[in-house]
Design a protein around this motif. Sequence first.
Motif, PDB file in Angstrom:
ATOM      1  N   ASP A  82       0.877  -1.230  -0.017  1.00 38.58           N
ATOM      2  CA  ASP A  82       0.136  -0.094  -0.182  1.00 38.58           C
ATOM      3  C   ASP A  82       0.775   1.235   0.146  1.00 38.58           C
ATOM      4  N   ILE A  83       0.478   2.224  -0.478  1.00 38.74           N
ATOM      5  CA  ILE A  83       0.911   3.430  -0.794  1.00 38.74           C
ATOM      6  C   ILE A  83       0.723   4.202   0.631  1.00 38.74           C
ATOM      7  N   ILE A  84       1.779   4.757   1.146  1.00 39.61           N
ATOM      8  CA  ILE A  84       1.250   5.535   2.594  1.00 39.61           C
ATOM      9  C   ILE A  84       1.421   7.089   1.985  1.00 39.61           C
ATOM     10  N   GLY A  85       2.183   7.637   1.214  1.00 39.07           N
ATOM     11  CA  GLY A  85       2.079   8.867   0.854  1.00 39.07           C
ATOM     12  C   GLY A  85       3.323   9.135  -0.267  1.00 39.07           C
ATOM     13  N   SER A  86       3.347  10.036  -0.777  1.00 38.63           N
ATOM     14  CA  SER A  86       4.471  10.634  -1.863  1.00 38.63           C
ATOM     15  C   SER A  86       4.916  12.277  -1.896  1.00 38.63           C
ATOM     16  N   ALA A  87       5.962  12.440  -2.441  1.00 34.15           N
ATOM     17  CA  ALA A  87       6.025  14.232  -2.283  1.00 34.15           C
ATOM     18  C   ALA A  87       7.252  14.174  -3.426  1.00 34.15           C
TER      19      ALA A  87
END
Length: 240
Positions: A82-87
């Motif tokens: 699962d993707i927790i977050g991106s930046a």
Amino acid sequence: MALDAGELTLTLEFGQGLKDQDWFGKQDPYCIIKCGSQTYRSKTCTDGGKNPVWNELFRFNIINENDVSIVCKDEDTLGRDDIIGSATFTLAKAREQGSARLQVPMMSKKGKQHGFISVYLVYSTNSSMKEATQASSEPLHAMPPYAPAYYSPGAPPAAHVPVPSPPHHIFMAPPAAAYYPPPYAAAPMPHYAGHPLPYYGAILAAPYPLSAPAPGAHAPGRPQKHSSLEVTVGGGGDDE
């Protein structure tokens, strides 16, 4: 404006207040860091939960890149990660100051911020890297069709004037007779008195007669024998 080429050293330090993707237990975060065509994967912080710690270092060769992207995921053994977050953040401050510590906000798929990730950047310029890249991308040029035999620094090189070749339908005259070598003269065969000349195409001529000589005669070409001892037969002796 062209950017200076160099090397970027990025230290992935830690995360704080990240979104939790596990319903039970703690999540296992890791990061995928990308700059241009270079991509790295960090180690997994097992049971890192919302505040993982990595302290992992990565190096990038920078030519014209000016942005770095980070995607944080939760490693799952049974299903899809699962993707927790991106930046995405810029390298402008690190290029200008040589180093920078950034707290990069992590955004969810819906565009909501959930915590941040701390990174430390160190940038060093390297102009030879860009020159090597430009040299490899330049097209190769062929050599000129003609180069002068010598070059004088005080005068420009003379222009090349091609020499026309004779047409194929013109035949050249043969050289004069004086240029031809004299014919080969065979050496005369030796001749010996009393012996005919040999003929190599057939049986050699016999130097002696094939038939027996008559009594009292000698063969031609053979010396006659004379006896120095005279023998008297039937007389001239004393009776006993």
